[in-house]
Design a protein around this motif. Structure first.
Motif, mmCIF file in Angstrom:
data_model
loop_
_atom_site.group_PDB
_atom_site.id
_atom_site.type_symbol
_atom_site.label_atom_id
_atom_site.label_comp_id
_atom_site.label_asym_id
_atom_site.label_seq_id
_atom_site.Cartn_x
_atom_site.Cartn_y
_atom_site.Cartn_z
ATOM 1 N N THR A 9 -4.128 -13.009 -2.092
ATOM 2 C CA THR A 9 -4.123 -12.817 -0.641
ATOM 3 C C THR A 9 -2.689 -12.711 -0.143
ATOM 4 O O THR A 9 -1.792 -13.398 -0.633
ATOM 5 N N ALA A 10 -2.486 -11.843 0.848
ATOM 6 C CA ALA A 10 -1.118 -11.594 1.314
ATOM 7 C C ALA A 10 -1.081 -11.306 2.802
ATOM 8 O O ALA A 10 -2.011 -10.729 3.366
ATOM 9 N N VAL A 11 0.033 -11.688 3.419
ATOM 10 C CA VAL A 11 0.386 -11.265 4.765
ATOM 11 C C VAL A 11 1.660 -10.439 4.661
ATOM 12 O O VAL A 11 2.633 -10.862 4.021
ATOM 13 N N ARG A 17 4.313 1.244 9.895
ATOM 14 C CA ARG A 17 4.946 2.424 9.320
ATOM 15 C C ARG A 17 5.992 1.967 8.298
ATOM 16 O O ARG A 17 6.202 0.783 8.082
ATOM 17 N N GLY A 18 6.655 2.921 7.692
ATOM 18 C CA GLY A 18 7.816 2.647 6.847
ATOM 19 C C GLY A 18 7.560 1.740 5.671
ATOM 20 O O GLY A 18 6.536 1.834 4.988
ATOM 21 N N ILE A 19 8.514 0.855 5.413
ATOM 22 C CA ILE A 19 8.450 -0.044 4.256
ATOM 23 C C ILE A 19 7.226 -0.941 4.319
ATOM 24 O O ILE A 19 6.555 -1.170 3.309
ATOM 25 N N GLY A 20 6.918 -1.457 5.496
ATOM 26 C CA GLY A 20 5.773 -2.351 5.621
ATOM 27 C C GLY A 20 4.470 -1.671 5.270
ATOM 28 O O GLY A 20 3.641 -2.229 4.526
ATOM 29 N N LEU A 21 4.252 -0.466 5.784
ATOM 30 C CA LEU A 21 3.034 0.276 5.476
ATOM 31 C C LEU A 21 2.969 0.621 3.997
ATOM 32 O O LEU A 21 1.909 0.499 3.358
ATOM 33 N N ALA A 22 4.098 1.036 3.423
ATOM 34 C CA ALA A 22 4.134 1.346 1.991
ATOM 35 C C ALA A 22 3.830 0.112 1.160
ATOM 36 O O ALA A 22 3.159 0.195 0.117
ATOM 37 N N THR A 23 4.289 -1.062 1.597
ATOM 38 C CA THR A 23 4.025 -2.302 0.874
ATOM 39 C C THR A 23 2.546 -2.655 0.942
ATOM 40 O O THR A 23 1.942 -3.087 -0.058
ATOM 41 N N VAL A 24 1.941 -2.480 2.107
ATOM 42 C CA VAL A 24 0.500 -2.701 2.236
ATOM 43 C C VAL A 24 -0.258 -1.837 1.234
ATOM 44 O O VAL A 24 -1.130 -2.320 0.499
ATOM 45 N N LYS A 25 0.071 -0.567 1.178
ATOM 46 C CA LYS A 25 -0.622 0.354 0.278
ATOM 47 C C LYS A 25 -0.406 -0.030 -1.187
ATOM 48 O O LYS A 25 -1.339 0.030 -2.004
ATOM 49 N N ALA A 26 0.817 -0.427 -1.523
ATOM 50 C CA ALA A 26 1.104 -0.820 -2.907
ATOM 51 C C ALA A 26 0.308 -2.052 -3.306
ATOM 52 O O ALA A 26 -0.251 -2.119 -4.414
ATOM 53 N N LEU A 27 0.230 -3.035 -2.423
ATOM 54 C CA LEU A 27 -0.488 -4.262 -2.747
ATOM 55 C C LEU A 27 -1.999 -4.029 -2.819
ATOM 56 O O LEU A 27 -2.680 -4.555 -3.705
ATOM 57 N N ILE A 28 -2.510 -3.235 -1.898
ATOM 58 C CA ILE A 28 -3.943 -2.944 -1.936
ATOM 59 C C ILE A 28 -4.306 -2.196 -3.209
ATOM 60 O O ILE A 28 -5.361 -2.437 -3.813
ATOM 61 N N SER A 29 -3.435 -1.301 -3.659
ATOM 62 C CA SER A 29 -3.700 -0.581 -4.910
ATOM 63 C C SER A 29 -3.733 -1.514 -6.110
ATOM 64 O O SER A 29 -4.329 -1.192 -7.145
ATOM 65 N N GLU A 30 -3.115 -2.703 -5.969
ATOM 66 C CA GLU A 30 -3.127 -3.710 -7.027
ATOM 67 C C GLU A 30 -4.279 -4.707 -6.857
ATOM 68 O O GLU A 30 -4.376 -5.670 -7.605
ATOM 69 N N GLY A 31 -5.122 -4.484 -5.847
ATOM 70 C CA GLY A 31 -6.277 -5.343 -5.650
ATOM 71 C C GLY A 31 -6.039 -6.539 -4.764
ATOM 72 O O GLY A 31 -6.862 -7.470 -4.726
ATOM 73 N N VAL A 32 -4.942 -6.548 -4.011
ATOM 74 C CA VAL A 32 -4.609 -7.671 -3.135
ATOM 75 C C VAL A 32 -5.377 -7.535 -1.816
ATOM 76 O O VAL A 32 -5.543 -6.429 -1.288
ATOM 77 N N HIS A 33 -5.844 -8.657 -1.273
ATOM 78 C CA HIS A 33 -6.436 -8.699 0.062
ATOM 79 C C HIS A 33 -5.294 -8.911 1.061
ATOM 80 O O HIS A 33 -4.622 -9.947 1.027
ATOM 81 N N VAL A 34 -5.083 -7.939 1.944
ATOM 82 C CA VAL A 34 -3.881 -7.918 2.775
ATOM 83 C C VAL A 34 -4.222 -7.982 4.257
ATOM 84 O O VAL A 34 -5.081 -7.242 4.740
ATOM 85 N N VAL A 35 -3.505 -8.857 4.970
ATOM 86 C CA VAL A 35 -3.452 -8.817 6.418
ATOM 87 C C VAL A 35 -2.127 -8.157 6.788
ATOM 88 O O VAL A 35 -1.067 -8.624 6.366
ATOM 89 N N GLY A 36 -2.216 -7.071 7.547
ATOM 90 C CA GLY A 36 -1.019 -6.342 7.951
ATOM 91 C C GLY A 36 -0.755 -6.525 9.427
ATOM 92 O O GLY A 36 -1.602 -6.202 10.268
ATOM 93 N N ALA A 37 0.401 -7.057 9.745
ATOM 94 C CA ALA A 37 0.757 -7.333 11.134
ATOM 95 C C ALA A 37 1.662 -6.243 11.681
ATOM 96 O O ALA A 37 2.588 -5.780 11.001
ATOM 97 N N ALA A 38 1.397 -5.847 12.919
ATOM 98 C CA ALA A 38 2.226 -4.861 13.595
ATOM 99 C C ALA A 38 2.053 -5.041 15.091
ATOM 100 O O ALA A 38 0.985 -5.449 15.551
#
Length: 260
Positions: A9-11, A17-38
């Protein structure tokens, strides 16, 4: 290389956008459950597979909103990426043109957001022997390269990460910092953003300014960094593959920083 992040699990903050959005996508592709704040939930974030939370993280109230929703959705927190920073209001201004209100706004977003979120997250991170990655900047090492308040805030963020790593390492929490140079984000590519303002002040067309960045910043690779490249580094540092890495500051700038 398997990062073994599946079902963690991750926040992640600053994910519109940018680095944060790319990080969300990278973690989800690894099977992480992500809460993304913006502050503003973008279409890209809504479609990323993350649980989006709208919050102004420059305020204590916004941080409280984020962490309450994140812990309710995730049940517990194992990974934290303090990425939010810069801000749309970042100006290419000198010291004498930066007043107290601008200093406070930049520190609230770039430093105190990480302080407040980490404080709220640490009980769960300690329980799960989790990991924090703070996104700083090479400006923390090259303060003349950018607005003084932003550089000072990023230097403080890097030092903050070192302190957390030392204090909470014995309890199983790893804390590292990633310091990008110029990254292909709206900060530079938006004509109305920071890069556009620099180009305008120099009397240069924005497109021409972008083309000149690698040479102007002495980037050894001859190109600026892509958000997905920063996201890949963040994902690596969050993983058990980097299980004995803590208190480190990883620069990703194409060789722009020349100091040893």
């Amino acid at each position: 290389m398997k990062l073994n992040l599946d079902s963690k699990t991750a926040v992640v903050t600053g994910t519109g956008r940018g680095i944060g959005l790319a990080t969300v996508k990278a973690l989800i592709s690894e099977g992480v459950h992500v809460v993304g704040a913006a502050r503003t939930i973008t279409r890209e974030l809504s479609q990323s597979g993350a649980i989006p939370v709208s919050a102004d993280l420059s305020t204590a109230e916004g941080v409280a909103t984020l962490m309450e929703k994140a812990l309710a959705e995730l049940g517990g927190l194992e990974l934290l990426v303090n990425n939010v920073g810069a801000g749309d209001a970042l100006e290419p201004a000198g010291f004498l043109d930066t007043d107290d209100a601008q200093w406070e706004a930049i520190f609230d977003l770039n430093l105190l957001s990480a302080v407040r979120i980490s404080r709220a997250a640490l009980p769960s991170l300690i329980k799960h022997r989790g990991c924090i990655v703070n996104v700083s900047s090479i400006n923390s090492r090259l303060p003349a390269a950018g607005p003084v308040a932003y550089s000072a805030a990023k230097a403080a963020l890097t030092a903050f990460g070192k302190s957390l790593a030392e204090e909470f390492g014995p309890q199983g929490v790893r804390v590292n910092t990633v310091s990008p140079g110029v990254v292909r984000t709206s900060v530079w590519e938006d004509p109305d953003g920071f890069g556009g303002k620099i180009a305008a002040s120099a009397g240069v067309e924005h497109a021409a300014f972008l083309e000149q960045i690698p040479q102007a910043f002495s980037i050894t690779t001859g190109r600026i960094t892509e958000p997905r490249e920063v996201a890949s580094l963040i994902a690596f540092l969050l993983s058990d593959v980097a299980g004995n890495v803590t208190g480190a500051d990883y620069v990703i700038d194409g060789g722009a920083l020349k100091a040893v």
